[in-house]
Design an enzyme around this catalytic site. Structure first.
Site, PDB file in Angstrom:
ATOM      1  N   VAL A 180      65.387  -2.274  61.645  1.00  0.00           N
ATOM      2  CA  VAL A 180      65.513  -3.670  61.233  1.00  0.00           C
ATOM      3  C   VAL A 180      64.419  -4.066  60.251  1.00  0.00           C
ATOM      4  O   VAL A 180      64.695  -4.558  59.163  1.00  0.00           O
ATOM      5  CB  VAL A 180      65.485  -4.594  62.470  1.00  0.00           C
ATOM      6  CG1 VAL A 180      65.524  -6.053  62.047  1.00  0.00           C
ATOM      7  CG2 VAL A 180      66.666  -4.285  63.389  1.00  0.00           C
ATOM      8  N   GLN A 181      63.159  -3.860  60.617  1.00  0.00           N
ATOM      9  CA  GLN A 181      62.040  -4.276  59.764  1.00  0.00           C
ATOM     10  C   GLN A 181      61.512  -3.154  58.876  1.00  0.00           C
ATOM     11  O   GLN A 181      60.952  -3.414  57.808  1.00  0.00           O
ATOM     12  CB  GLN A 181      60.887  -4.815  60.632  1.00  0.00           C
ATOM     13  CG  GLN A 181      61.093  -6.220  61.148  1.00  0.00           C
ATOM     14  CD  GLN A 181      61.003  -7.283  60.070  1.00  0.00           C
ATOM     15  OE1 GLN A 181      60.387  -7.083  59.027  1.00  0.00           O
ATOM     16  NE2 GLN A 181      61.627  -8.428  60.316  1.00  0.00           N
ATOM     17  N   HIS A 240      56.179  -7.745  66.254  1.00  0.00           N
ATOM     18  CA  HIS A 240      56.710  -8.492  67.392  1.00  0.00           C
ATOM     19  C   HIS A 240      55.702  -8.339  68.517  1.00  0.00           C
ATOM     20  O   HIS A 240      55.165  -7.253  68.735  1.00  0.00           O
ATOM     21  CB  HIS A 240      58.076  -7.912  67.785  1.00  0.00           C
ATOM     22  CG  HIS A 240      58.844  -8.724  68.781  1.00  0.00           C
ATOM     23  ND1 HIS A 240      58.660 -10.074  68.954  1.00  0.00           N
ATOM     24  CD2 HIS A 240      59.817  -8.374  69.667  1.00  0.00           C
ATOM     25  CE1 HIS A 240      59.497 -10.515  69.887  1.00  0.00           C
ATOM     26  NE2 HIS A 240      60.197  -9.509  70.337  1.00  0.00           N
ATOM     27  N   GLU A 242      85.167 -26.997  58.406  1.00  0.00           N
ATOM     28  CA  GLU A 242      84.422 -28.164  58.882  1.00  0.00           C
ATOM     29  C   GLU A 242      83.273 -27.775  59.804  1.00  0.00           C
ATOM     30  O   GLU A 242      82.282 -28.497  59.915  1.00  0.00           O
ATOM     31  CB  GLU A 242      85.376 -29.124  59.608  1.00  0.00           C
ATOM     32  CG  GLU A 242      84.843 -30.536  59.748  1.00  0.00           C
ATOM     33  CD  GLU A 242      84.630 -31.222  58.398  1.00  0.00           C
ATOM     34  OE1 GLU A 242      83.603 -31.915  58.251  1.00  0.00           O
ATOM     35  OE2 GLU A 242      85.477 -31.055  57.501  1.00  0.00           O
ATOM     36  N   GLU A 260      81.067 -25.547  55.526  1.00  0.00           N
ATOM     37  CA  GLU A 260      80.339 -26.671  54.926  1.00  0.00           C
ATOM     38  C   GLU A 260      78.871 -26.652  55.344  1.00  0.00           C
ATOM     39  O   GLU A 260      77.979 -26.957  54.540  1.00  0.00           O
ATOM     40  CB  GLU A 260      80.989 -28.000  55.326  1.00  0.00           C
ATOM     41  CG  GLU A 260      80.369 -29.194  54.624  1.00  0.00           C
ATOM     42  CD  GLU A 260      81.107 -30.500  54.906  1.00  0.00           C
ATOM     43  OE1 GLU A 260      80.572 -31.556  54.513  1.00  0.00           O
ATOM     44  OE2 GLU A 260      82.198 -30.459  55.505  1.00  0.00           O
ATOM     45  N   SER A 265      77.462 -39.567  52.670  1.00  0.00           N
ATOM     46  CA  SER A 265      78.150 -40.846  52.770  1.00  0.00           C
ATOM     47  C   SER A 265      77.548 -41.704  53.884  1.00  0.00           C
ATOM     48  O   SER A 265      76.955 -41.200  54.840  1.00  0.00           O
ATOM     49  CB  SER A 265      79.637 -40.619  53.053  1.00  0.00           C
ATOM     50  OG  SER A 265      79.829 -40.168  54.381  1.00  0.00           O
TER      51      SER A 265
END
Length: 348
Positions: free
Chosen positions: A40-41, A124, A244, A248, A270
């Site tokens: 991973v690292q 870690h 939705e 977004e 809005s």
């Protein structure tokens, strides 16, 4: 170190302006850095160090997929790529970047190479914080330090190639030589950090485990799924529900509050969205806060660490994980997501 005020609280941070790359190279000019592990690292940190001009080698088990990946990334067997024990023998700084479970397994093989004056580096705090459970107890005559990038190794590398930096925390567990502070900051700059903020091994692992199980991964998936399911149960199509719920959020709103803050995003949407967000953030906070409090207690008492150790050390762990990820991948929400991603304008 610069003192910066974060929301009314002063913290000391290290930046690339006050500790430039040239200074980091000078501090570590006589050191050989061995990156142990290429999962991973390991790739991101080792490649960034190499590209930044440091003396880096990689230690990895020969014959596996990650060995082949290291070769594909330009590490040369016998020159810059070695078996784990050989890399540790050659190094003055050992970056121990194996998974937590693998660190426990490999520890008996590497601790003989932790000779006086060397530096042991983690990304870690797990192995050291829960040392009674992991058995990772370093000798007293070496430095033990931590650089924890606040993101994946993939993000660290991607941002480096874009000329940006990923923020990291740093900590010192042991300073046997007297130069641990200078080394840890130099290494943090070398791996591609944006700025560095101070922590402890314990605080790093407590915040990291809480974050991963919380808003970074666990909570966000649970929250997204709950909204997606509610929309679908009320007759909305998969496309509408996914757009939705996820699209977004990730493509439009997250970049806005990442750049300018949540208040700015609220001010630039809005009035209907503003009112609803301000009214409903309280109930969501009140519902989630007890879960986070319980989660933190489970991390702090060691239960989460033990669950991780017990599960990840099982011989069939990988098979079980693959099955769980398959279930996630094949859920309706993420199958809809795969279609939506293909329909993005940049993919057409």
């Amino acid at each position: 170190m610069a003192t910066i005020n974060f929301g009314g609280v002063d913290e000391k941070v290290a930046t690339r302006e006050e500790f430039p790359l040239e200074k980091a190279r000078e501090v570590l000019k006589n050191e050989t850095i061995a990156v142990i592990g290429y999962g991973v690292q390991g790739p991101g940190q080792s490649l960034n160090l190499r590209d930044n001009g440091f003396n880096v080698i990689v230690g990895q088990r020969k014959g596996g997929k990650t060995w082949d990946k290291a070769v594909a990334d330009g590490w040369v067997p016998g020159e810059t790529l070695f078996e784990i024990e050989e890399a540790c023998k050659r190094a003055t700084i050992i970056q121990y970047l194996l998974s937590d479970a693998a660190q426990i397994e490999v520890w008996p093989r590497i601790k003989q190479y932790l000779t006086p004056g060397k530096t042991l580096y983690f990304s870690h705090g797990f192995g050291i914080t829960y040392k009674e459970r992991t058995g990772i107890i370093p000798p007293a005559d070496i430095d033990v330090i931590l650089i924890a990038p606040k993101g994946s190794g993939t993000s660290l590398r991607r941002m480096f190639l874009q000329g940006r930096g990923l923020n990291s925390s740093y900590a010192i567990f042991q300073d046997a030589t007297g130069h641990a502070k200078e080394f840890v900051v130099a290494l943090g700059i070398g791996v591609g950090s944006g700025y560095l903020f101070e922590t402890t091994f314990k605080k790093e692992v407590y915040s990291d485990l809480t974050g991963e199980r919380g808003t970074l991964m666990g909570a966000i998936q649970g929250l997204l799924l709950a909204q997606y399911e509610t929309l679908r149960e009320n007759g909305h199509s998969p496309s509408e529900a996914f757009n939705e719920t996820v699209e977004e959020l990730t493509q439009s709103l997250m970049p806005l509050f990442a750049e300018n803050g949540m208040d700015w995003m609220y001010a630039n949407c809005s009035t209907t969205a503003q009112r609803g967000a301000l009214d409903w953030m309280g109930p969501f906070h009140d519902a989630a806060k007890p879960v986070f409090e319980k989660l933190y207690k489970e991390v702090a008492c060691g239960n989460e660490a033990q669950r991780s150790i017990d599960t990840n050390s099982k011989p069939d762990y990988r098979e079980g994980l693959d099955e769980e990820l398959k279930t996630l991948r094949e859920s309706e929400m993420w199958r809809a997501g795969a279609v939506v991603r293909k329909l993005r304008p940049e993919n057409n």
